[in-house]
Design an enzyme around this catalytic site. Structure first.
Site, PDB file in Angstrom:
ATOM      1  N   LYS A   8       0.821  -1.212   0.000  1.00  0.00           N
ATOM      2  CA  LYS A   8       0.000   0.000   0.000  1.00  0.00           C
ATOM      3  C   LYS A   8       0.857   1.265   0.000  1.00  0.00           C
ATOM      4  O   LYS A   8       0.582   2.203  -0.733  1.00  0.00           O
ATOM      5  CB  LYS A   8      -0.923   0.041   1.231  1.00  0.00           C
ATOM      6  N   ARG A  85      -9.871   1.544   8.625  1.00  0.00           N
ATOM      7  CA  ARG A  85      -9.519   0.156   8.904  1.00  0.00           C
ATOM      8  C   ARG A  85     -10.602  -0.554   9.696  1.00  0.00           C
ATOM      9  O   ARG A  85     -10.468  -1.747   9.961  1.00  0.00           O
ATOM     10  CB  ARG A  85      -8.245   0.120   9.745  1.00  0.00           C
ATOM     11  N   ARG A 124      11.944  -5.599   5.492  1.00  0.00           N
ATOM     12  CA  ARG A 124      11.501  -4.300   4.986  1.00  0.00           C
ATOM     13  C   ARG A 124      12.279  -3.172   5.675  1.00  0.00           C
ATOM     14  O   ARG A 124      12.453  -3.173   6.890  1.00  0.00           O
ATOM     15  CB  ARG A 124       9.999  -4.171   5.274  1.00  0.00           C
ATOM     16  N   ARG A 157      10.808  -0.805  11.123  1.00  0.00           N
ATOM     17  CA  ARG A 157       9.715  -0.451  12.026  1.00  0.00           C
ATOM     18  C   ARG A 157       9.767  -1.315  13.282  1.00  0.00           C
ATOM     19  O   ARG A 157      10.005  -2.506  13.212  1.00  0.00           O
ATOM     20  CB  ARG A 157       8.379  -0.645  11.310  1.00  0.00           C
ATOM     21  N   ARG A 168      -0.584  -8.466  13.672  1.00  0.00           N
ATOM     22  CA  ARG A 168      -1.153  -7.409  12.819  1.00  0.00           C
ATOM     23  C   ARG A 168      -1.993  -8.024  11.703  1.00  0.00           C
ATOM     24  O   ARG A 168      -3.045  -7.514  11.336  1.00  0.00           O
ATOM     25  CB  ARG A 168      -0.040  -6.539  12.222  1.00  0.00           C
TER      26      ARG A 168
HETATM   27  P1  AMP Z   1       0.530   1.138   9.192  1.00  0.00           P
HETATM   28  O1  AMP Z   1       1.784   1.931   8.996  1.00  0.00           O
HETATM   29  O2  AMP Z   1      -0.595   1.633   8.334  1.00  0.00           O
HETATM   30  O3  AMP Z   1       0.748  -0.339   9.094  1.00  0.00           O
HETATM   31  O4  AMP Z   1       0.056   1.422  10.702  1.00  0.00           O
HETATM   32  C1  AMP Z   1       0.884   1.120  11.812  1.00  0.00           C
HETATM   33  C2  AMP Z   1       0.054   1.030  13.084  1.00  0.00           C
HETATM   34  O5  AMP Z   1      -0.603   2.300  13.329  1.00  0.00           O
HETATM   35  C3  AMP Z   1      -1.073   0.009  13.056  1.00  0.00           C
HETATM   36  O6  AMP Z   1      -0.630  -1.308  13.367  1.00  0.00           O
HETATM   37  C4  AMP Z   1      -2.000   0.584  14.136  1.00  0.00           C
HETATM   38  O7  AMP Z   1      -1.488   0.352  15.436  1.00  0.00           O
HETATM   39  C5  AMP Z   1      -1.897   2.080  13.877  1.00  0.00           C
HETATM   40  N1  AMP Z   1      -2.902   2.527  12.859  1.00  0.00           N
HETATM   41  C6  AMP Z   1      -2.658   3.065  11.641  1.00  0.00           C
HETATM   42  N2  AMP Z   1      -3.794   3.368  10.987  1.00  0.00           N
HETATM   43  C7  AMP Z   1      -4.809   3.002  11.809  1.00  0.00           C
HETATM   44  C8  AMP Z   1      -6.226   3.020  11.709  1.00  0.00           C
HETATM   45  N3  AMP Z   1      -6.841   3.480  10.610  1.00  0.00           N
HETATM   46  N4  AMP Z   1      -6.940   2.555  12.768  1.00  0.00           N
HETATM   47  C9  AMP Z   1      -6.343   2.112  13.887  1.00  0.00           C
HETATM   48  N5  AMP Z   1      -5.013   2.035  14.045  1.00  0.00           N
HETATM   49  C10 AMP Z   1      -4.241   2.468  13.025  1.00  0.00           C
END
Ligand code: AMP
Length: 215
Positions: A8, A85, A124, A157, A168
């Site tokens: 993404k 999400r 990554r 990360r 996740r």
């Molecule tokens: P990502 O970089 O999009 O994988 O997001 C990393 C982390 O941020 C996720 O595992 C959640 O803990 C939090 N997070 C990001 N976007 C959301 C969302 N829309 N709703 C809830 N938690 C989020």
């Protein structure tokens, strides 16, 4: 939309560049809050959820995303990455947009089998300056630790240990599958096979988005 590791972030960057719109990625926004530690209580709360691979609570996430979407640079369009999400987030987004005569035009689901996604998550590296994504085996940087595009420092990360990665993916299946059904039922979802190369996926995304412009 799509599971963690499906691509993404990479595709969002390409779409944002092509259509000259900002990327609104709640994950990046949360990472910034925790790194800058401001305000401290919020940063602590966000850290606890992220480190476990859990979603940050809806109220907080919705406020953060809607505030960002109301900024002037998002008026002419945007790419949302990682939001919504949950069904509550998707509903909140629709409600906020309806009251301003806007709409979520396109939702694109990137699909790939679990083993492919896990392989992409492993190894990554991300650029701390421009957020470009590298992978040790499939897409390594020319100089280890340094971004090819901007020279920024690469980092891993903290939520990408194997245990957290696994969690996740489970959380994604549980909480985000209903969001896919939500957009499918209103005919706004396009699904793209993301197992193919980055360029092939980009080509298909552009075809979908350009088609929509002609309609
Ligand atoms: P990502 O970089 O999009 O994988 O997001 C990393 C982390 O941020 C996720 O595992 C959640 O803990 C939090 N997070 C990001 N976007 C959301 C969302 N829309 N709703 C809830 N938690 C989020």
């Amino acid at each position: 939309m799509g599971p963690p590791g499906v691509g993404k972030g990479t595709q969002s960057r390409r779409m944002a560049k092509r259509y000259v719109v900002p990327i609104i990625a709640t994950g990046d926004m949360f990472r910034r809050i925790r790194e800058e530690a401001t305000p401290p209580e919020l940063a602590q709360e966000v850290r606890e959820y992220m480190d476990k691979g859990e979603y940050v609570p809806d109220d907080l996430t919705i406020k953060l995303a809607l505030d960002r979407l109301s900024q002037p640079d998002a008026r002419g369009g945007f790419v949302l990455d990682g939001f919504p999400r949950t069904v509550r987030q998707a509903e909140a987004l629709d409600e906020a947009f309806e009251s301003h005569g806007r709409c979520v035009g396109h939702v694109i689901l990137l699909r790939a089998p679990l083993d492919v996604v896990l392989k992409r998550l492993t190894g990554r590296w991300l650029c701390s300056r421009c957020a470009r994504v590298f992978n040790e085996s499939s897409n390594p940087p020319m100089m280890p630790g340094t971004c090819d595009t901007c020279g920024g420092e690469l980092y891993r990360r903290s939520d990408e240990t194997p245990e957290v990665q696994h969690h996740r993916l489970t959380v994604y299946e549980r909480q985000t599958a209903p969001v896919i059904a939500y957009y499918e039922s209103s005919n706004r979802l396009d699904s793209v096979d993301a197992e193919r190369s980055v360029d092939e996926v980009t080509t298909e995304l552009v075809a979908i988005l350009n088609d929509d412009k002609v309609e």
